[in-house]
Design an enzyme around this catalytic site. Structure first.
Site, short mmCIF file in Angstrom:
data_model
loop_
_atom_site.label_atom_id
_atom_site.label_comp_id
_atom_site.label_asym_id
_atom_site.label_seq_id
_atom_site.Cartn_x
_atom_site.Cartn_y
_atom_site.Cartn_z
CB VAL A 63 -1.01 0.04 1.18
CG1 VAL A 63 -2.02 -1.09 1.07
CG2 VAL A 63 -0.30 0.05 2.52
CG ASN A 89 -5.99 -3.54 9.27
OD1 ASN A 89 -6.13 -3.35 10.48
ND2 ASN A 89 -5.26 -4.55 8.80
CB SER A 170 -2.95 3.48 17.10
OG SER A 170 -2.35 3.10 18.32
CE1 TYR A 183 1.69 1.62 14.52
CE2 TYR A 183 1.06 2.65 16.59
CZ TYR A 183 0.82 1.73 15.60
OH TYR A 183 -0.30 0.91 15.67
CE LYS A 187 -1.60 3.01 13.16
NZ LYS A 187 -2.29 2.40 12.00
P1 NAP Z 1 -0.40 -7.43 11.99
O1 NAP Z 1 -0.94 -8.65 12.61
O2 NAP Z 1 1.07 -7.29 11.83
O3 NAP Z 1 -1.13 -7.22 10.59
C1 NAP Z 1 -0.78 -6.19 9.70
C2 NAP Z 1 -0.81 -6.76 8.29
O4 NAP Z 1 -0.50 -5.68 7.37
C3 NAP Z 1 0.27 -7.83 8.09
O5 NAP Z 1 -0.22 -8.91 7.35
C4 NAP Z 1 1.32 -7.07 7.30
O6 NAP Z 1 2.16 -7.87 6.52
C5 NAP Z 1 0.45 -6.17 6.45
N1 NAP Z 1 1.23 -5.09 5.86
C6 NAP Z 1 2.32 -4.47 6.36
N2 NAP Z 1 2.78 -3.56 5.50
C7 NAP Z 1 1.98 -3.61 4.42
C8 NAP Z 1 1.95 -2.92 3.19
N3 NAP Z 1 2.88 -1.99 2.90
N4 NAP Z 1 0.99 -3.21 2.28
C9 NAP Z 1 0.06 -4.17 2.56
N5 NAP Z 1 0.04 -4.87 3.71
C10 NAP Z 1 0.99 -4.59 4.62
O7 NAP Z 1 -0.84 -6.14 12.82
P2 NAP Z 1 -2.23 -5.75 13.51
O8 NAP Z 1 -1.94 -5.64 14.96
O9 NAP Z 1 -3.33 -6.61 13.02
O10 NAP Z 1 -2.39 -4.26 12.97
C11 NAP Z 1 -3.39 -3.88 12.04
C12 NAP Z 1 -3.55 -2.37 12.13
O11 NAP Z 1 -4.00 -2.02 13.43
C13 NAP Z 1 -2.26 -1.58 11.92
O12 NAP Z 1 -2.54 -0.41 11.18
C14 NAP Z 1 -1.82 -1.24 13.32
O13 NAP Z 1 -1.00 -0.11 13.36
C15 NAP Z 1 -3.16 -1.03 13.98
N6 NAP Z 1 -3.16 -1.16 15.42
C16 NAP Z 1 -2.82 -2.31 16.03
C17 NAP Z 1 -2.84 -2.39 17.42
C18 NAP Z 1 -2.51 -3.66 18.17
O14 NAP Z 1 -2.44 -3.61 19.41
N7 NAP Z 1 -2.28 -4.79 17.51
C19 NAP Z 1 -3.22 -1.27 18.18
C20 NAP Z 1 -3.56 -0.11 17.53
C21 NAP Z 1 -3.54 -0.05 16.15
P3 NAP Z 1 3.59 -8.35 7.18
O15 NAP Z 1 3.22 -9.16 8.37
O16 NAP Z 1 4.22 -9.13 6.08
O17 NAP Z 1 4.31 -7.07 7.54
#
Ligand code: NAP
Length: 279
Positions: A63, A89, A170, A183, A187
């Site tokens: 993306v 996302n 976030s 980060y 966000k």
């Molecule tokens: P995750 O399990 O690491 O999932 C994120 C997914 O996005 C992974 O499959 C990742 O691929 C993919 N990705 C990374 N860079 C990308 C790119 N350039 N183009 C397309 N896909 C890409 O993380 P998550 O915790 O579910 O996070 C999802 C969202 O929620 C993120 O925006 C994160 O900042 C936000 N968030 C998460 C939390 C939390 O506590 N988990 C809290 C607040 C906000 P790879 O694994 O190969 O990198």
């Protein structure tokens, strides 16, 4: 079946929160395009949907590349026509794994210093030590990625003058994370972008909202949970005393994607167990 007949794109749908959202949207009747930077991860999400997966599609695209995003939207238009729902996302927590280890080491040292009653002598120095590359990569994936996908989605949604866009921000965008200024900046900017675009496209009947999750159990946060000391310290800051399952974020996304939230635009919801409470 709150999303019956809708076409949705979920970026970063190959893992964690994105996978939970894509799966819930498919259960609710949507045809879901599951994007990820790794095709196999997106395919695994579609395979896990059971029979609903037959109307869904896995698409590889980074993306942070406007060319790859444009190609992905061309593929979506060819198969489904206009898009109804976009969930921005996709995200990364770290730009390199060494940085993550360093944060954990410093966090443990700071807690130990604090508990021993002395002054905190271990400083974060996250901004002063940040490289141009780390800063640009973080902004590139989160903020540029959100912009690139939103730009293409709006062109598609404008053909029918309807749609819903959900941007993953976030609690870091609300309160800031002391060890992750890049980060937090990305966000926070996503929240401002959400508000501006919400006002811009309201007359087209396109709603734009954000979600600000707290600590959700996904591969992104797995490293932090490995240290018992950090885990206890983190849990002590969450009034509900627990982290959350990705599905607890997906239900917020479903609300914002469906007509249940028909009068919501430019807003954010924060499933966070009380970690951040305030305006
Ligand atoms: P995750 O399990 O690491 O999932 C994120 C997914 O996005 C992974 O499959 C990742 O691929 C993919 N990705 C990374 N860079 C990308 C790119 N350039 N183009 C397309 N896909 C890409 O993380 P998550 O915790 O579910 O996070 C999802 C969202 O929620 C993120 O925006 C994160 O900042 C936000 N968030 C998460 C939390 C939390 O506590 N988990 C809290 C607040 C906000 P790879 O694994 O190969 O990198």
């Amino acid at each position: 079946m709150r999303l019956e007949g809708k076409v949705a794109l979920v970026t970063g749908g190959g893992s964690g929160i994105g996978r939970a959202i894509a799966t819930l949207f498919a259960e609710e009747g949507a045809s879901v395009v599951v994007n990820d930077v790794v095709l196999e991860a997106a395919q695994k999400t579609v395979e896990g949907m059971g029979p609903a997966g037959a109307r869904c599609l896995a698409v590889k695209a980074d993306v942070s590349s406007s060319a790859e995003v444009k190609a992905m939207f061309a593929q979506i238009a060819a198969r489904y026509g206009a898009l109804d729902i976009l969930v921005n996302n996709a995200g990364i927590g770290e730009t390199d794994s060494k940085h993550g280890e360093e944060i954990r080491r410093k966090a443990e040292a700071r807690i130990t210093e604090l508990m021993s009653g002395g002054k905190i002598a271990t400083h974060w120095d996250a901004t002063s030590e940040m490289s141009d590359a780390d800063w640009s990569r973080m902004i590139g994936v989160h903020l540029n990625g959100t912009f690139f996908c939103t730009r293409e989605a709006l062109k598609s949604m404008a053909t029918k003058n309807r749609g819903a866009i959900i941007n993953m921000s976030s609690v870091a965008g609300l309160g800031g994370l002391e060890y992750a200024p890049h980060y937090s900046a990305a966000k926070g900017a996503i929240l401002s972008f959400t508000r501006a675009v919400a006002k811009e496209v309201a007359s087209r009947n396109i709603r734009v909202n954000a979600i600000c999750p707290g600590w959700i159990d996904t591969p992104m946060t797995a490293g932090q949970g490995e240290s018992p000391l950090l885990l206890r310290a983190m849990l002590s800051r969450i009034p509900m005393g627990r982290t959350a399952h990705p599905r607890e974020v997906a239900t917020a996304a479903l609300f914002l994607a469906s007509d249940d939230s028909s009068y919501f635009t430019g807003q954010w919801l924060s499933p966070n167990g009380g970690l951040f409470i305030g305006g």
